[in-house]
Write a protein that holds these residues in place. Structure first.
Motif, mmCIF file in Angstrom:
data_model
loop_
_atom_site.group_PDB
_atom_site.id
_atom_site.type_symbol
_atom_site.label_atom_id
_atom_site.label_comp_id
_atom_site.label_asym_id
_atom_site.label_seq_id
_atom_site.Cartn_x
_atom_site.Cartn_y
_atom_site.Cartn_z
ATOM 1 N N UNK A 14 5.665 20.705 -2.382
ATOM 2 C CA UNK A 14 5.813 20.235 -1.004
ATOM 3 C C UNK A 14 4.729 19.224 -0.641
ATOM 4 N N UNK A 15 3.516 19.428 -1.149
ATOM 5 C CA UNK A 15 2.429 18.458 -0.931
ATOM 6 C C UNK A 15 2.790 17.127 -1.579
ATOM 7 N N UNK A 16 3.288 17.190 -2.818
ATOM 8 C CA UNK A 16 3.704 15.964 -3.496
ATOM 9 C C UNK A 16 4.810 15.247 -2.747
ATOM 10 N N UNK A 17 5.801 16.000 -2.254
ATOM 11 C CA UNK A 17 6.893 15.393 -1.487
ATOM 12 C C UNK A 17 6.381 14.758 -0.196
ATOM 13 N N UNK A 18 5.419 15.418 0.451
ATOM 14 C CA UNK A 18 4.845 14.873 1.685
ATOM 15 C C UNK A 18 4.176 13.523 1.424
ATOM 16 N N UNK A 19 3.422 13.429 0.327
ATOM 17 C CA UNK A 19 2.745 12.166 -0.001
ATOM 18 C C UNK A 19 3.764 11.080 -0.362
ATOM 19 N N UNK A 20 4.818 11.467 -1.072
ATOM 20 C CA UNK A 20 5.892 10.513 -1.363
ATOM 21 C C UNK A 20 6.491 9.994 -0.051
ATOM 22 N N UNK A 21 6.704 10.891 0.899
ATOM 23 C CA UNK A 21 7.268 10.506 2.187
ATOM 24 C C UNK A 21 6.379 9.551 2.961
ATOM 25 N N UNK A 22 5.067 9.779 2.938
ATOM 26 C CA UNK A 22 4.134 8.882 3.621
ATOM 27 C C UNK A 22 4.242 7.475 3.034
ATOM 28 N N UNK A 23 4.290 7.394 1.704
ATOM 29 C CA UNK A 23 4.391 6.093 1.051
ATOM 30 C C UNK A 23 5.689 5.384 1.379
ATOM 31 N N UNK A 24 6.815 6.097 1.298
ATOM 32 C CA UNK A 24 8.109 5.472 1.580
ATOM 33 C C UNK A 24 8.200 5.053 3.047
ATOM 34 N N UNK A 25 7.657 5.868 3.948
ATOM 35 C CA UNK A 25 7.707 5.532 5.368
ATOM 36 C C UNK A 25 7.017 4.222 5.672
ATOM 37 N N UNK A 55 0.836 -1.204 0.000
ATOM 38 C CA UNK A 55 0.000 0.000 0.000
ATOM 39 C C UNK A 55 0.875 1.261 0.000
ATOM 40 N N UNK A 56 1.936 1.256 0.805
ATOM 41 C CA UNK A 56 2.852 2.389 0.819
ATOM 42 C C UNK A 56 3.527 2.587 -0.520
ATOM 43 N N UNK A 57 3.867 1.480 -1.171
ATOM 44 C CA UNK A 57 4.531 1.555 -2.473
ATOM 45 C C UNK A 57 3.595 2.132 -3.537
ATOM 46 N N UNK A 58 2.340 1.726 -3.489
ATOM 47 C CA UNK A 58 1.362 2.264 -4.444
ATOM 48 C C UNK A 58 1.163 3.768 -4.240
ATOM 49 N N UNK A 59 1.069 4.198 -2.976
ATOM 50 C CA UNK A 59 0.920 5.623 -2.684
ATOM 51 C C UNK A 59 2.130 6.404 -3.178
ATOM 52 N N UNK A 60 3.319 5.871 -2.941
ATOM 53 C CA UNK A 60 4.555 6.505 -3.393
ATOM 54 C C UNK A 60 4.535 6.715 -4.907
ATOM 55 N N UNK A 61 4.116 5.695 -5.638
ATOM 56 C CA UNK A 61 4.097 5.766 -7.105
ATOM 57 C C UNK A 61 3.102 6.810 -7.596
ATOM 58 N N UNK A 62 1.896 6.780 -7.042
ATOM 59 C CA UNK A 62 0.859 7.731 -7.458
ATOM 60 C C UNK A 62 1.271 9.165 -7.117
ATOM 61 N N UNK A 63 1.878 9.356 -5.937
ATOM 62 C CA UNK A 63 2.292 10.695 -5.515
ATOM 63 C C UNK A 63 3.365 11.256 -6.444
ATOM 64 N N UNK A 64 4.356 10.422 -6.785
ATOM 65 C CA UNK A 64 5.420 10.892 -7.667
ATOM 66 C C UNK A 64 4.904 11.269 -9.042
ATOM 67 N N UNK A 65 4.014 10.451 -9.593
ATOM 68 C CA UNK A 65 3.444 10.750 -10.908
ATOM 69 C C UNK A 65 2.525 11.968 -10.856
ATOM 70 N N UNK A 66 1.904 12.211 -9.701
ATOM 71 C CA UNK A 66 1.051 13.389 -9.552
ATOM 72 C C UNK A 66 1.863 14.674 -9.678
ATOM 73 N N UNK A 67 3.099 14.643 -9.164
ATOM 74 C CA UNK A 67 3.963 15.821 -9.312
ATOM 75 C C UNK A 67 4.262 16.058 -10.791
ATOM 76 N N UNK A 68 4.516 14.990 -11.531
ATOM 77 C CA UNK A 68 4.797 15.139 -12.962
ATOM 78 C C UNK A 68 3.598 15.726 -13.707
ATOM 79 N N UNK A 69 2.390 15.245 -13.390
ATOM 80 C CA UNK A 69 1.218 15.644 -14.158
ATOM 81 C C UNK A 69 0.632 16.988 -13.726
#
Length: 400
Positions: free
Chosen positions: A102-113, A78-92
């Motif tokens: 910063x919001x995108x980075x925060x979501x990436x951090x939640x997923x990686x954690x 679940x964390x890995x899926x969130x990380x992937x979606x968050x990173x792609x959200x920054x791109x799009x």
């Protein structure tokens, strides 16, 4: 080692390969700063720093609330899926303002954690003693290999536009598939009868604080490498990506020597790793050319990447089974908090000296020396909990 455990390790190491997705913004930091020229540089650096901050919060949430009810395999994926979606959200779409970044980075951090804490705790579930130390060392090697992958993709994709660096998160998908196939469920954490903080061993508290201070200093390089290369006229995105890749490569030999290093030096191996990083700090301060900046980063990272599995093994060896995942999360929280707060801390303490990069590194060198002196005094011997675990494992080996 059984075939089943080898399969588990394939899944665990696949997760390890993705943790350094947090480095995607590092090679492009100077370009991000140029896109938002009116923003304070310390705030721009928080595009990197906010990731480990939310990693720490996420890991503590997973270990304290979810680990008793949801399997570690589910939280990892679940964390890995969130990380992937968050990173792609920054791109799009999350890139038109610094706040969105910063919001995108925060979501990436939640997923990686969530991913990091759960996969790390799976090692403690299925491996003990020297084998656990060896497996954690190889885990660091795969983290480092992932760093090379994600930084390389970021530098290649972001050569023309920094937003395209975030396309690298598409490469997360194959690793998610491997985790689904190979990860074990893991053991649910036992129900705790006491408050997790009250039950935390003293040595875990100390290593958490020490880890925080050491990583606070280490993060100086990652937060400033892109700016150092630009300010010294050594290159741009490609050079910053190359320097960060060299830094990531240090984790490969680090992971391979952890087991033998601990066998020979025991807990004193930790201040030894900090000394290696100290050499990297000094060289970064003095380096006049790109090659020496890379060597400095390699030394800094070699010390840090060798320390991380030693810290995890130390925390696990000083924890009872009940609350072990939480104690590991607390240790990682200290590390992640150091990464997150480093830009703000050094911006504040260097203000009387002009907030220059050089003044930040001089302050960092002084702090690192203090940590090394403390470590040499405090970690001269194994703790009673570590000695008890070694004795138990030797007795079990003798029975077989």
């Amino acid at each position: 080692m059984s075939t089943e455990k080898k399969r588990y390790l394939v899944g665990i190491y696949a997760a390890a390969m993705t943790i350094m997705g947090m480095l995607v913004p590092v090679p492009i930091l100077a370009q991000i700063a140029a896109s938002f020229p009116d923003e304070n540089i310390a705030l721009v650096q928080m595009v990197i720093g906010v990731i480990p901050l939310f990693m720490a919060l996420s890991a503590m949430l997973v270990s304290s609330l979810l680990a008793q009810h949801i399997s570690k395999k589910i939280t990892t994926i679940a964390g890995h899926c969130l990380l992937t979606v968050a990173g792609l959200s920054v791109y799009y779409f999350l890139h038109s303002s610094l706040v969105e970044l910063l919001v995108g980075s925060a979501l990436i951090g939640v997923g990686i954690g969530a991913l990091q804490n759960s996969s790390d705790a799976l090692i403690a579930d299925y491996f003990e003693g020297k084998q656990r130390g060896f497996v954690m060392g190889i885990y660091s090697t795969f983290v480092a290999l992932g760093g090379v992958l994600w930084v390389g993709l970021s530098g290649f994709l972001g050569a023309e536009s920094w937003t395209q660096s975030y396309m690298a998160f598409y490469a997360m998908i194959p690793f998610i598939i491997i985790e689904i196939i190979c990860l074990p469920k893991g053991e649910l954490e036992p129900q705790r009868q006491v408050n997790v903080f009250a039950n935390m061993p003293r040595e875990v508290r100390i290593i958490t604080l020490v880890s925080f201070v050491f990583i606070l200093v280490f993060q100086l390089f990652s937060s400033n490498v892109s700016l150092i290369i630009a300010s010294r006229g050594l290159g741009g995105v490609a050079e910053a990506a190359a320097a960060t890749q060299v830094v990531s490569l240090a984790g490969i030999p680090a992971g391979l020597v952890v087991g033998s290093l601990f066998s020979r030096f025991k807990n004193l191996a930790m201040p030894l790793t900090w000394t290696v990083s100290l050499l990297g700090l000094v060289l970064t301060l003095l380096a006049p050319g790109f090659a020496l900046v890379c060597v400095a980063g390699f030394l800094l990272s070699l010390g840090k990447e060798t320390f991380l599995p030693l810290e995890g093994n130390f925390a696990a060896g000083n924890s009872a089974k009940e609350g072990r995942a939480f104690n590991l999360a607390i240790g990682m929280a200290g590390i992640n908090a150091g990464m997150a707060l480093s830009p703000l801390f050094f911006e504040a303490v260097s203000t009387p000296f002009g907030s220059s990069i050089e003044s930040k590194f001089i302050i960092g060198i002084v702090i690192c020396i203090a940590v090394i002196v403390f470590g040499c005094m405090h970690y001269r011997k194994l703790t009673p909990a570590q000695l008890a675990e070694m004795e138990r494992l030797e007795q079990e080996t003798g029975k077989h």
